[in-house]
Enzyme design. Structure first.
Site, PDB file in Angstrom:
ATOM      1  N   CYS A  76      48.065 -22.278  80.245  1.00 18.24           N
ATOM      2  CA  CYS A  76      47.807 -20.900  80.659  1.00 18.24           C
ATOM      3  C   CYS A  76      48.154 -19.863  79.591  1.00 18.24           C
ATOM      4  O   CYS A  76      47.330 -19.065  79.180  1.00 18.24           O
ATOM      5  CB  CYS A  76      48.593 -20.589  81.933  1.00 18.24           C
ATOM      6  SG  CYS A  76      48.157 -21.618  83.343  1.00 18.24           S
ATOM      7  N   HIS A 129      50.068 -14.456  80.948  1.00 13.38           N
ATOM      8  CA  HIS A 129      50.897 -15.446  81.637  1.00 13.38           C
ATOM      9  C   HIS A 129      52.270 -14.873  81.991  1.00 13.38           C
ATOM     10  O   HIS A 129      52.756 -15.062  83.102  1.00 13.38           O
ATOM     11  CB  HIS A 129      51.058 -16.692  80.771  1.00 13.38           C
ATOM     12  CG  HIS A 129      51.911 -17.754  81.398  1.00 13.38           C
ATOM     13  ND1 HIS A 129      51.475 -18.547  82.442  1.00 13.38           N
ATOM     14  CD2 HIS A 129      53.194 -18.140  81.159  1.00 13.38           C
ATOM     15  CE1 HIS A 129      52.422 -19.379  82.796  1.00 13.38           C
ATOM     16  NE2 HIS A 129      53.486 -19.159  82.040  1.00 13.38           N
TER      17      HIS A 129
END
Length: 881
Positions: A76, A129
């Site tokens: 991510c 993130h």
């Protein structure tokens, strides 16, 4: 049908502009930038009919779907930081997954760039993130409520209880309960539904704004845990689900290929250790994943409806992307975190108002990095200079167009330890995926993978080591290194040597500096030897007592080492041959000085490499300058008078074997890289000397006489010419020489039983058998640079380097008696043999060689010396699933 405003594209997409005023672009388009976490390209529009995705499919019908879009790192944080910053994850250490705020605090991100160009920017949900990146990038314009859920987003009491149970077993799992949750609730009782509500409310307000908007909307699902309202679970019946079409480990997988999917194992009820997911559980987990996909799809539909309802659709670009793929039992694995196609391939849909290509699909390659420049072109916003992606506008105009021939991804193992990180660098071409696993600190290639997508789209067979693919591997490796080498610190720091493993040497040096090198005593001894050489007077070609026939003492002059005065003639002429017995007159010529000079350069340069003491580099440089460069003392670059025989010949081609010592010089100067003493000017002059000498070697009749020899002289000629050619950048000559070694040397010098008859007929048969093999080893090492595998070459009747090594081992281990003539005995050759076995063990996989290595090399002083020159980096198996 919607169609693309070509006039708009021509005005703003093919050219960079400075800041464009609203007067010039009165109706600049809005941007709805939608990310979906962990979404595979595995729904209706991508051909997966099982998945209920009407709104994703609807958007695909209104836009262009990219079938071959790829993330730059299948995790991510790094994927998102890379695409939002426009920087590849291997740069700026983005691959470590620290916050972008910490890694590149001043980078002009996509959202900040649009804000600076007059856009109202806001963020809802997960786009970056880290929370700190959301706050740093959007401030109060970031919305992602956290107070209505427990742990990782649970609602039901049962799931909340399991968080507490899970925590008892492992405190690090304090927010994790079950891997999935089924709740009979409304959509907005989960986070993505609530964020969709907020986005819809914002669109109502934005329709009144005079500014264009950039709305980043990040849906959290289908990221773990898979929590979704029951109605989306009901879309999937267990009996309709199937297991992965590629459930087994790939054949030929490396120690780095897969992970043990710790992300999923952190949840309650998931098998631990290395236990696999049972089929029944796998079916339930796939239901959970797809239920979350359908849940997010419904939220997407609500937002798209609001966009149209508020009259914004006709002036809004919608760009939808997934940050990486996800394994659902593929290769016995779950989660992402690898370089496989299933991890790196992502969904990407771009829909612009009135576009001509709506509903079409493109097989052109795209990277997530391309979204930043694409949005700039589509909106007329200038592209910043730092962007590493390419605009996809040409493909939006015509899906047959291409902006990439290949695409690239990475994935690191042990990413937070700079000294230990091994990163997989992956290249995806039309027909192949090629990955090299490289230790970043040393630049050492630890493993490789090649998957042939022409016949293996699921990547079940790693064919990197298969003979039919060797040339393909070489070509793809060259492309891959051209892309990534500058980003790999270890490659930039490697010594520029040819006969030693660059990466292993650098690894040993860094280990030594950290106090971890198990051969530190050898470095200390090397330091002492180099210190003693600091007071040595430079060796010169003028030191010899005799003058060559040319009358120029700058010409190299040596005596045939085994030729002696004739006792039956008054003047001793002509000399006679005593094979294997050295004439002490040899010391009056140039051979000894050349040998001492080369040894000293080698010791001093290696000592500098390990210790970085500049005085060692300065002394080595002085020796090199004196012998090769200084007009008053330099050697002329030819060997017309080598191995002369008084009374018979003024010089012979076999004297060329003596300049094999120059290999120590050209490898030594490679270890001086970075020193202040070894200048670019000296390097150029030295290379000019070797270029001239090499020209003599490939053109003179004496040199060609040497090349015609079938014994160690011919092998030495090959390794010298190949090395000097590589040193001066004449790869075509090196490759030509090395291509001939298999047939011209191995097939002629070695018998099927491994014996070397041209060497066995000598009075020092063991000495010359080892010497010839040493030169063949040199050629085999050099051949690797060009994909020429001499280590494993075997003629049709069984002649090979491996056979020659194995022939000698029983004699050196004392298991068989040497019956050939060897003046001085075979014990005198043990040091040279140990070095050869050390190398053979590194390059050749064979039980007998392993046995010799264990008995002769480990813990022996000579072995330790070899460990200094030829250290090895062990493949770390900690990542093997």
């Amino acid at each position: 049908m919607r169609y693309l405003l070509l006039a708009f594209i021509l005005t703003f997409s093919l050219k960079d502009y400075g800041q464009v005023s609203e007067n010039l672009v009165p109706s600049r388009m809005n941007v709805l930038f939608i990310s979906i976490d962990d979404l595979r390209p595995d729904f209706g529009a991508y051909g997966q009919d099982l998945v209920h995705s009407p709104n994703l499919d609807r958007l695909a019908k209104d836009g262009l779907l990219f079938r071959k879009a790829y993330c730059q790192q299948a995790i991510c944080m790094a994927s998102r930081a890379s695409l939002m910053s426009g920087i590849r994850p291997e740069n700026k250490r983005i691959y470590t997954c620290a916050s972008l705020t910490d890694l590149v605090p001043n980078v002009l991100t996509l959202n900040q760039h649009f804000k600076e160009n007059g856009y109202k920017t806001l963020c809802i949900g997960k786009v970056y993130h880290h929370d700190e990146d959301h706050i740093d990038q959007f401030g109060e314009d970031w919305h992602d409520p956290k107070e209505n859920w427990t742990g990782r987003g649970y609602i039901t009491p049962e799931a909340k209880d399991l968080i507490r149970v899970n925590k008892r077993f492992d405190a690090s799992k304090k927010e994790k309960g079950p891997a999935y949750e089924i709740a009979n609730v409304q959509d907005n009782e989960y986070l993505d539904g609530a964020n969709a509500d907020f986005a819809i409310s914002k669109l109502k307000k934005l329709k009144k704004s005079k500014k264009p908007f950039f709305m980043a909307l990040g849906f959290h699902k289908p990221h773990l845990p898979w929590c979704a309202p029951k109605k989306y679970w009901d879309l999937y019946k267990p009996e309709e689900m199937t297991l992965s079409p590629a459930p087994e480990f790939p054949s030929g997988q490396t120690a780095y290929s897969l992970t043990n999917w710790g992300e999923l194992r952190g949840y309650y009820g998931i098998p631990q250790g290395k236990d696999q997911i049972p089929d029944e559980m796998a079916i339930q987990l796939k239901r959970a994943y797809y239920a979350c996909v359908s849940y997010v799809d419904a939220q997407l539909g609500r937002v798209l409806d609001a966009l149209e309802k508020n009259g914004l659709r006709e002036n809004t670009i919608v760009l939808l992307w997934g940050d990486h793929g996800w394994k659902l039992g593929d290769h016995h694995a779950w989660s992402k975190h690898t370089n496989f196609e299933v991890d790196t391939r992502v969904p990407l849909i771009i829909s612009t108002p009135r576009m001509k290509t709506d509903g079409e699909q493109s097989n052109a390659f795209a990277e997530l990095l391309d979204m930043y420049p694409t949005l700039c072109d589509l909106t007329g916003v200038p592209k910043p200079d730092h962007l590493e992606g390419q605009s996809l506008v040409p493909i939006l105009e015509n899906p047959e167009n291409e902006v990439h021939q290949d695409v690239f991804s990475i994935f690191p193992r042990d990413r937070r330890s700079e000294d230990r990180t091994v990163s997989g660098f992956s290249l995806r071409t039309t027909g192949f995926r090629y990955t090299e696993w490289i230790q970043l600190a040393s630049g050492r290639k630890m493993a490789a993978e090649l998957y042939d997508h022409r016949s293996d789209s699921l990547e079940n067979y790693n064919v990197a080591e298969m003979e039919p693919y060797k040339e393909i591997v070489r070509e793809l490796a060259a492309k891959l290194h051209q892309k990534f080498d500058q980003a790999i610190k270890g490659i930039a720091e490697q010594p520029e040597v040819f006969l030693y493993d660059k990466a292993n040497l650098l690894h040993a040096k860094k280990s030594f500096k950290r106090g971890e090198f198990n051969n530190s005593s050898m470095v200390i001894d090397l330091d002492k030897r180099a210190t003693q050489l600091l007071t040595t007077k430079p060796y010169t070609i003028l030191d010899k007592k005799l003058i060559p026939p040319s009358g120029d003492k700058h010409d190299y002059y040596s005596l045939g080492i085994y030729w002696w005065p004739n006792p039956e003639t008054p003047d001793g002429l002509p000399y006679i041959r005593k094979d294997g017995i050295k004439n002490p007159e040899y010391n009056d010529y140039d051979g000894v000085s050349l040998h001492k000079m080369a040894d000293a350069v080698h010791i001093l340069s290696l000592a500098y490499f390990f210790t970085e003491k500049e005085e060692f580099a300065a002394k080595s440089t002085e020796l090199i300058h004196t012998w090769f460069v200084n007009p008053a003392t330099k050697m002329n670059p030819h060997l017309e008078y080598g191995q002369a025989i008084p009374g018979i010949v003024e010089g012979r081609g076999i004297g060329i074997i003596e300049t094999g010592n120059f290999l120590k010089v050209i490898n030594g100067v490679g270890m001086l890289k970075g020193s202040k003493s070894y200048s670019k000017e000296l390097d150029l002059e030295l290379k000019n000397w070797f270029k001239t000498y090499n020209e003599w070697l490939v053109s003179s009749e004496k040199a060609w006489d040497e090349r015609r020899w079938h014994n160690n002289h011919g092998s030495s000629y090959d390794s010298q010419v190949a090395s000097y050619s590589m040193f001066v950048g004449e790869d075509s000559i090196a490759r030509l020489i090395l291509d001939s070694v298999a047939i011209k040397r191995i097939s002629r010098q070695i018998e099927p039983d491994g014996s070397q008859p041209w060497e066995l007929e000598r009075t020092k048969s063991m000495t010359y058998s080892i010497k010839n093999l040493n030169h063949l080893f040199e050629n085999a090492i050099l051949g690797e640079y060009y994909g020429i595998d001499l280590w494993n070459y075997e003629s049709s009747d069984g002649r090979s380097i491996k056979k020659a090594v194995k022939f000698l081992i029983p004699y050196m281990l004392g298991e068989k008696k040497w019956t050939y003539t060897q003046l001085g005995g075979i014990e005198s050759r043990m040091k040279a043999f140990r070095e050869m076995i050390w190398l053979a063990h590194y390059y050749i996989d064979d039980p007998l060689i392993e046995k010799a290595y264990v008995q002769l090399c480990i813990d022996h002083q000579d072995g330790l010396r070899n460990a200094l020159l030829y250290p090895t980096i062990e493949v770390d198996t900690m990542f093997r699933p």
